[in-house]
Enzyme design. Structure first.
Site, PDB file in Angstrom:
ATOM      1  N   SER A 231      -3.646  -3.112  -0.591  1.00 45.32           N
ATOM      2  CA  SER A 231      -2.548  -3.890  -0.023  1.00 45.32           C
ATOM      3  C   SER A 231      -3.039  -5.278   0.381  1.00 45.32           C
ATOM      4  O   SER A 231      -4.073  -5.411   1.037  1.00 45.32           O
ATOM      5  CB  SER A 231      -2.005  -3.160   1.204  1.00 45.32           C
ATOM      6  OG  SER A 231      -1.054  -3.960   1.859  1.00 45.32           O
ATOM      7  N   GLY A 232      -2.281  -6.312  -0.001  1.00 45.47           N
ATOM      8  CA  GLY A 232      -2.687  -7.698   0.225  1.00 45.47           C
ATOM      9  C   GLY A 232      -2.927  -8.081   1.680  1.00 45.47           C
ATOM     10  O   GLY A 232      -3.905  -8.757   1.994  1.00 45.47           O
TER      11      GLY A 232
ATOM     12  N   GLN B 218      -7.730   0.112   3.522  1.00 45.98           N
ATOM     13  CA  GLN B 218      -8.617  -0.456   4.548  1.00 45.98           C
ATOM     14  C   GLN B 218      -9.967  -0.885   3.987  1.00 45.98           C
ATOM     15  O   GLN B 218     -10.735  -1.559   4.668  1.00 45.98           O
ATOM     16  CB  GLN B 218      -8.851   0.575   5.665  1.00 45.98           C
ATOM     17  CG  GLN B 218      -7.636   0.831   6.533  1.00 45.98           C
ATOM     18  CD  GLN B 218      -7.274  -0.340   7.447  1.00 45.98           C
ATOM     19  OE1 GLN B 218      -8.132  -1.138   7.832  1.00 45.98           O
ATOM     20  NE2 GLN B 218      -6.013  -0.449   7.793  1.00 45.98           N
TER      21      GLN B 218
ATOM     22  N   GLY C 203       0.808  -1.214   0.000  1.00 49.38           N
ATOM     23  CA  GLY C 203       0.000   0.000   0.000  1.00 49.38           C
ATOM     24  C   GLY C 203       0.839   1.262   0.000  1.00 49.38           C
ATOM     25  O   GLY C 203       0.528   2.248  -0.679  1.00 49.38           O
ATOM     26  N   SER C 204       1.929   1.254   0.762  1.00 50.30           N
ATOM     27  CA  SER C 204       2.771   2.452   0.869  1.00 50.30           C
ATOM     28  C   SER C 204       3.372   2.812  -0.493  1.00 50.30           C
ATOM     29  O   SER C 204       3.362   3.985  -0.888  1.00 50.30           O
ATOM     30  CB  SER C 204       3.893   2.231   1.884  1.00 50.30           C
ATOM     31  OG  SER C 204       3.350   1.944   3.151  1.00 50.30           O
TER      32      SER C 204
ATOM     33  N   THR D 208      11.831  -7.953 -10.794  1.00 52.93           N
ATOM     34  CA  THR D 208      11.177  -9.247 -11.015  1.00 52.93           C
ATOM     35  C   THR D 208       9.951  -9.337 -10.111  1.00 52.93           C
ATOM     36  O   THR D 208      10.023  -9.042  -8.920  1.00 52.93           O
ATOM     37  CB  THR D 208      12.163 -10.395 -10.715  1.00 52.93           C
ATOM     38  OG1 THR D 208      13.298 -10.207 -11.558  1.00 52.93           O
ATOM     39  CG2 THR D 208      11.532 -11.749 -10.980  1.00 52.93           C
TER      40      THR D 208
ATOM     41  N   CYS E 281       1.824   2.241  13.125  1.00 57.84           N
ATOM     42  CA  CYS E 281       2.910   3.124  12.701  1.00 57.84           C
ATOM     43  C   CYS E 281       3.275   4.142  13.766  1.00 57.84           C
ATOM     44  O   CYS E 281       4.399   4.621  13.815  1.00 57.84           O
ATOM     45  CB  CYS E 281       2.506   3.848  11.434  1.00 57.84           C
ATOM     46  SG  CYS E 281       1.611   2.805  10.309  1.00 57.84           S
TER      47      CYS E 281
ATOM     48  N   ASN F 261      -7.811   4.145   8.768  1.00 58.82           N
ATOM     49  CA  ASN F 261      -7.273   2.953   9.420  1.00 58.82           C
ATOM     50  C   ASN F 261      -7.364   2.989  10.942  1.00 58.82           C
ATOM     51  O   ASN F 261      -7.305   1.955  11.585  1.00 58.82           O
ATOM     52  CB  ASN F 261      -5.822   2.713   8.987  1.00 58.82           C
ATOM     53  CG  ASN F 261      -4.973   3.957   9.061  1.00 58.82           C
ATOM     54  OD1 ASN F 261      -5.333   5.005   8.516  1.00 58.82           O
ATOM     55  ND2 ASN F 261      -3.853   3.875   9.738  1.00 58.82           N
TER      56      ASN F 261
HETATM   57  C1  LIG Z   1      -1.710  -0.483   6.043  1.00 57.78           C
HETATM   58  C2  LIG Z   1      -2.025   0.774   5.329  1.00 57.78           C
HETATM   59  C3  LIG Z   1      -1.149   1.318   4.373  1.00 57.78           C
HETATM   60  C4  LIG Z   1       0.193   0.713   4.091  1.00 57.78           C
HETATM   61  O1  LIG Z   1       0.125  -0.508   3.414  1.00 57.78           O
HETATM   62  P1  LIG Z   1       1.420  -1.457   3.409  1.00 57.78           P
HETATM   63  O2  LIG Z   1       1.060  -2.546   2.470  1.00 57.78           O
HETATM   64  O3  LIG Z   1       1.583  -1.934   4.808  1.00 57.78           O
HETATM   65  O4  LIG Z   1       2.562  -0.639   2.913  1.00 57.78           O
HETATM   66  C5  LIG Z   1      -1.520   2.465   3.715  1.00 57.78           C
HETATM   67  N1  LIG Z   1      -2.700   3.055   3.957  1.00 57.78           N
HETATM   68  C6  LIG Z   1      -3.571   2.573   4.862  1.00 57.78           C
HETATM   69  C7  LIG Z   1      -4.869   3.262   5.067  1.00 57.78           C
HETATM   70  C8  LIG Z   1      -3.263   1.419   5.576  1.00 57.78           C
HETATM   71  O5  LIG Z   1      -4.122   0.946   6.477  1.00 57.78           O
END
Ligand SMILES: *Cc1c(COP(=O)(O)O)cnc(C)c1O
Length: 395
Positions: free
Chosen positions: A198-199, A178, A69-70, A236, A323, A150
């Site tokens: 994000s997975g 989220q 996600g980041s 990759t 975080c 989040n």
């Molecule tokens: C967890 C989260 C992220 C970051 O995702 P990662 O895959 O851990 O880098 C970004 N935004 C929100 C709202 C999140 O909850």
């Protein structure tokens, strides 16, 4: 153990694990290789892309896999900023309670000369579409508003914001990390130009995510060095991770309504149970809320101490976001909804998942008030409040 920290991360689903295994063992080919084993990996990658596209209601070639996600947030924002700068548009609109992957990227752009407007999210943790409309100028190149928060779980009026951005021809990105796998999302109907997911927030693996970019919106790479992901993300591919993400997302999307109904029933029961604690308050809007989010502030205690005592009882919870733990600063999200510092320190986030049971909720409703009371009995702040030497912020 009671795991109620699904907003921080989730357990890999059995389906995802099963789908991933062959790509660690016999199907280890590089998708860029021309021989059959490489091409099998490439096919698995494209199958995963199709699955993600189906869940979001977009085209397969609008999905780019990332490391999470980041990275997706960084790429979306930096890309839109670069596109804007070339056209003299250096204004960006966002909100005060975004994830740090968004806020820190925006701070970096501010140092490079961009102007950033962070919209207030009100006491209920929801931004209004009108605020976005009022903030847009001729210089605006990007609006980025998270789909759901989040920490406090509030859901934003994304479709209305999307409509406004489209009417003003401003690129609209949403951090939906989220929301994806938990809420029904249609990027076309909601006029979303870019979306991050994000997975590991929907029972997929960690270290893999995706960015949806609407066809016609320019995307620049963050990482150079190869032709992967149609030249937008070199390196990759994390084939097993991508396959696992898609398997988890497919499963989540197929059971979306049923999961949301079950989880929100547990959530409502937990909220009702914790509302009996005096001088405590739910954070964020009660209705525009993720099915699994319960977030409270309790006056006169420290969230960190609460977490340690809950950990002793086998309860995995969070005080805000993973975080901010390890730092003494109160959560920027709780400050954004107007909680004073001393109250923001006494926060507790319980985020539920489909594996939580009604029995676990009963345990939480029994244990948490006891732990809060125990901590308050030791707290000098609480003593002052009770003696009337200090006044309660939460009545
Ligand atoms: C967890 C989260 C992220 C970051 O995702 P990662 O895959 O851990 O880098 C970004 N935004 C929100 C709202 C999140 O909850």
């Amino acid at each position: 153990m009671i795991y109620v920290d699904h907003a921080a991360t989730t357990k890999l689903s059995d389906t995802a694990l099963k789908a991933m295994m062959p790509f660690f063992t016999e199907h280890y080919g590089n998708p860029s290789s021309l021989y059959t084993m490489g091409q099998q990996a490439a096919e698995a990658l494209e199958g995963a892309r199709r699955t993600v596209a189906e869940c979001l209601h977009c085209r397969r070639d609008e999905i780019y896999f990332t490391s999470g996600g980041s990275e997706a947030d960084n790429q979306a924002i930096l890309s839109a900023a670069r596109w804007g700068k070339m056209r003299g548009k250096t204004h960006i609109i966002s909100t005060t309670f975004e994830h740090h992957a968004v806020l820190h990227t925006l701070q970096k752009l501010e140092k490079e000369g961009f102007t950033v407007t962070l919209l207030d999210v009100h006491e209920n943790g929801v931004v209004s579409p009108q605020q976005v409309a009022d903030a847009i100028t001729d210089e605006t190149c990007l609006v980025t508003v998270m789909y759901a928060n989040n920490e406090i779980g509030t859901i934003q009026p994304i479709a209305q914001i999307g409509e406004i951005c489209r009417a003003h021809k401003v690129t609209f990105h949403t951090d939906a990390v989220q929301a994806v796998g938990h809420l029904a999302i249609d990027v076309v109907a909601e006029n979303i130009d870019m979306l991050s997911l994000s997975g590991h927030k929907f029972q997929g693996p960690k270290g893999v995510g995706a960015l949806y970019v609407r066809k016609g919106v320019t995307l620049y790479p963050l990482i150079e060095g190869g032709a992967q992901e149609r030249r937008k993300r070199a390196g990759t591919e994390n084939v097993a991770g991508i396959v696992g993400l898609a398997a988890a997302l497919k499963e989540a999307c197929e059971h979306l309504e049923e999961n949301a109904a079950n989880i929100s029933a547990l959530r409502d029961k937990l909220i009702a149970g914790l509302e009996t604690i005096p001088h405590g308050a739910l954070n964020g809007d009660l209705t525009h809320r993720l099915p699994g989010n319960v977030s409270f502030c309790f006056e006169g205690i420290e969230g960190e101490s609460l977490l340690l005592l809950l950990d002793d009882k086998g309860i995995c919870a969070s005080s805000g976001s993973a975080c901010t733990s390890g730092s003494l600063d109160p959560s920027h999200v709780l400050l954004a909804i107007g909680r004073p510092h001393e109250v923001a320190h006494g926060s507790l986030r319980l985020s539920l998942g489909e594996e939580n049971t009604p029995e676990e909720i009963d345990v939480l409703i029994r244990e948490i008030p006891q732990v809060v009371e125990y901590l308050r009995n030791m707290s000098p702040v609480w003593r002052d409040l009770q003696k009337g030497e200090r006044s309660y912020v939460i009545q």
